[in-house]
Motif scaffolding. Sequence first.
Motif, mmCIF file in Angstrom:
data_model
loop_
_atom_site.group_PDB
_atom_site.id
_atom_site.type_symbol
_atom_site.label_atom_id
_atom_site.label_comp_id
_atom_site.label_asym_id
_atom_site.label_seq_id
_atom_site.Cartn_x
_atom_site.Cartn_y
_atom_site.Cartn_z
ATOM 1 N N MET A 1 0.827 -1.200 0.000
ATOM 2 C CA MET A 1 0.000 0.000 0.000
ATOM 3 C C MET A 1 0.859 1.246 0.000
ATOM 4 O O MET A 1 0.573 2.224 -0.696
ATOM 5 N N VAL A 2 1.938 1.224 0.777
ATOM 6 C CA VAL A 2 2.785 2.417 0.847
ATOM 7 C C VAL A 2 3.584 2.579 -0.446
ATOM 8 O O VAL A 2 3.650 3.661 -1.022
ATOM 9 N N TYR A 3 4.182 1.467 -0.917
ATOM 10 C CA TYR A 3 5.033 1.575 -2.100
ATOM 11 C C TYR A 3 4.223 1.598 -3.391
ATOM 12 O O TYR A 3 4.778 1.908 -4.450
ATOM 13 N N ALA A 4 2.929 1.220 -3.320
ATOM 14 C CA ALA A 4 2.048 1.229 -4.479
ATOM 15 C C ALA A 4 2.589 0.394 -5.626
ATOM 16 O O ALA A 4 2.469 0.758 -6.787
ATOM 17 N N SER A 5 3.277 -0.734 -5.294
ATOM 18 C CA SER A 5 3.747 -1.612 -6.358
ATOM 19 C C SER A 5 4.029 -2.984 -5.768
ATOM 20 O O SER A 5 4.267 -3.112 -4.575
ATOM 21 N N LEU A 6 3.956 -4.005 -6.647
ATOM 22 C CA LEU A 6 4.324 -5.338 -6.200
ATOM 23 C C LEU A 6 5.752 -5.669 -6.614
ATOM 24 O O LEU A 6 6.314 -6.650 -6.177
ATOM 25 N N ARG A 7 6.316 -4.867 -7.518
ATOM 26 C CA ARG A 7 7.671 -5.140 -8.000
ATOM 27 C C ARG A 7 8.675 -4.758 -6.928
ATOM 28 O O ARG A 7 8.634 -3.664 -6.375
ATOM 29 N N LEU A 8 9.621 -5.656 -6.689
ATOM 30 C CA LEU A 8 10.603 -5.379 -5.643
ATOM 31 C C LEU A 8 11.509 -4.228 -6.048
ATOM 32 O O LEU A 8 11.963 -3.457 -5.193
ATOM 33 N N GLU A 9 11.795 -4.081 -7.369
ATOM 34 C CA GLU A 9 12.669 -2.973 -7.781
ATOM 35 C C GLU A 9 11.982 -1.632 -7.573
ATOM 36 O O GLU A 9 12.615 -0.650 -7.187
ATOM 37 N N ASP A 10 10.628 -1.613 -7.754
ATOM 38 C CA ASP A 10 9.903 -0.364 -7.493
ATOM 39 C C ASP A 10 9.904 -0.035 -6.003
ATOM 40 O O ASP A 10 10.014 1.131 -5.602
ATOM 41 N N MET A 11 9.777 -1.090 -5.185
ATOM 42 C CA MET A 11 9.810 -0.872 -3.729
ATOM 43 C C MET A 11 11.144 -0.256 -3.318
ATOM 44 O O MET A 11 11.202 0.716 -2.553
ATOM 45 N N THR A 12 12.240 -0.820 -3.838
ATOM 46 C CA THR A 12 13.559 -0.289 -3.505
ATOM 47 C C THR A 12 13.698 1.135 -4.003
ATOM 48 O O THR A 12 14.240 2.000 -3.322
ATOM 49 N N MET A 13 13.165 1.391 -5.216
ATOM 50 C CA MET A 13 13.267 2.734 -5.795
ATOM 51 C C MET A 13 12.519 3.745 -4.924
ATOM 52 O O MET A 13 13.008 4.841 -4.672
ATOM 53 N N TRP A 14 11.324 3.343 -4.435
ATOM 54 C CA TRP A 14 10.552 4.246 -3.576
ATOM 55 C C TRP A 14 11.357 4.581 -2.322
ATOM 56 O O TRP A 14 11.454 5.736 -1.909
ATOM 57 N N GLN A 15 11.979 3.538 -1.749
ATOM 58 C CA GLN A 15 12.756 3.773 -0.525
ATOM 59 C C GLN A 15 13.995 4.600 -0.822
ATOM 60 O O GLN A 15 14.438 5.407 -0.004
#
Lengths: 471, 197
Positions: free
Chosen positions: A274-288
């Motif tokens: 919900m916070v990262y708004a993506s299921l892709r791990l690379e998008d999660m890392t990019m958000w962080q």
Amino acid sequence: MTTTFLVVSSLVKVLAILLITVGGFAPVLIWAERRQSAMIQDRLGPSRAAIVLPASAVSFIDRARLPLWRLAALTGIVAIVALVTLTFVAVKGSNPLPISTSSLTASLIAFGVASVVLRAGYGVHTMIVRNGGKIMLIGLLHPVADALKFIFKEDFVPPKADKLLFSAGPIIALIPAIAAFAVIPFASSLHWDYLNQVLPRTGELAGPVVPLQVASINVGILFIFAIASTGIIGAAISGYASDNKYSLLGGIRAASQMVSYEVVLGLTLVPAFMVYASLRLEDMTMWQHDHVWGIFVPPLTLAAVTFFVAAVAETKRVPFDLPEGESELVGGYLTEYSGMKFGMFFMGEFVEVVSLAALASVIFLGGWDVPFLYRSGFEFSLPFVAASYSVPVVHWLVVVIQFVVFLLKIIVLIWFQLMIRWSLPRFRYDQLMSLCWKGLLPISLLNILVVGAFILSGWLDGWVAFFEKLF
Amino acid sequence: MAVEVKVIKKPGRTVAEQVYLPEIAKGLGFAMGRFFKNTFGPQAKKDIDTVKYPEEKVEYPERFRGIHRLTQRTDGSPRCVACLCCSTACPAQCIYIEPAEYEPDDPRYGYERYPSVFMIDELRCIFCGYCVEACPCDAIRMDTGMHMPPSTSREHFLYDKETLLSIPGRDGSYLTANPRHEPGDETHPGIDRERGH
């Protein structure tokens, strides 16, 4: 980007991952786990396995020590002279020696490295001589000895066991643990044409881009869940196929435990999606990378703790190792396994530890993100003041630093898991189940509501903006 | 008369213990403390008890009963007078002695005997120390501070007189601290009344 390039780069990445997990982390973990427990318990741990050198080799090594030391000293002196001259050049602006500054820098690096290497060689030689010709490598040879033993042991299959399933069990348990690495990003993308340049901090770049991740698929984390739940089949099948009541009980325990914790594992990560708004791990890392590490967003901190507990339970290790609880079930579903088949279960367990650490660091600890390191290099900025200081770093070095830091994060998390493994006593089975269904499940469900409120109320944006102002 | 009852409260769990997490943190903290101290701490502060056996050895305690030795006189002959006290006292019957007379021209002839064969089966010995207790001459002692060196054959554990005489005590001496009065010494009480010295 040509197909060949894609295939070759993917193969290289797969090989690298296999080398890191199966070839690197798993054997070292076998050693580290024993050694760490020894350190906690005031023992020395595995340190006896040795390669014994013949006496002639020892005397040769002994004779080589003095020349090594002299060479180290000589090269060290040259390096120091180069360093002093370079400092002189930097301070005074004139070169006192008839050597160009660039060759001085080169000789400083070359002779410095040579000196350190020779000095280390001297140390190693001294250690070997002092041990009477035994190379012990602080016990790192124990996993090698273990592997040799596993390979040469009898491969016993119980007479009435289901032969096919009995052999398939360890494979089904090991493969998913390794396969989970397919979607984990190890560093930011590699821009192939700009390896030796300092990239701009933002903006699109032309040319081939190699994402440092084997498969970039849109289901991302769901793939890991799907793969991880395949591991249940491995444990359950091997328990069933062993033709042993203890094994069957262990397999059933493993299946029910893993199915229960699978549910919690999924729910604890919903706040992260919900916070990262993506299921892709690379998008999660990019958000962080762009905003703030997940663990510093308040509701995600709780999610991180619950996720970690559920994931440790998912790996079936102490304090959740009831499927192989040796006090009640002999060895659980591992009872009938020996030799390399047992070794595969063992390996799978350790690879699972590594993949759990990698997953936790990608989702909550920023993955490859290094504080203050951007695509252009280090950029430090002071909070509330406009002052900033930047160190440009070439692209390949940025990627290497990110990769190394990612490995460090994995190592720290593995260390923490081993710490838990050696500190906590085993749960009772009903406690295990009530922790899952009465403890973690309601907490993670509530946490989803909390995160929803957090996002809708705009507090998330405020929190992120506050953090960005701070750094 | 009313009976006085002292009510002792059952020890329950505090809230912190019931929540479980603080206790986990406490335990982890303790274990981590040990880990860091023993891994990265200075050598002097480490608490590691492991002894790397073949390279490092722990001294046995002073009264440890190790393998036997036969003590010597100052001239190198055994102090043993073959009285058979030790082999009689031995509960394991591991000592075999064949006594023999000295030559007639020896001053000790007719006064004491010597062992021509003195054999201890160290595998049979139970290391009770009764032989040492029984010996009137301080001729057999177990103060070597050594355990039996391992070997590949049972024969190697039959220690004969020469072997037993060649093992020094813990202080490196082949003698004992108790002085012996040899025939002919001033302090010697005399060998027999007829010969009169």
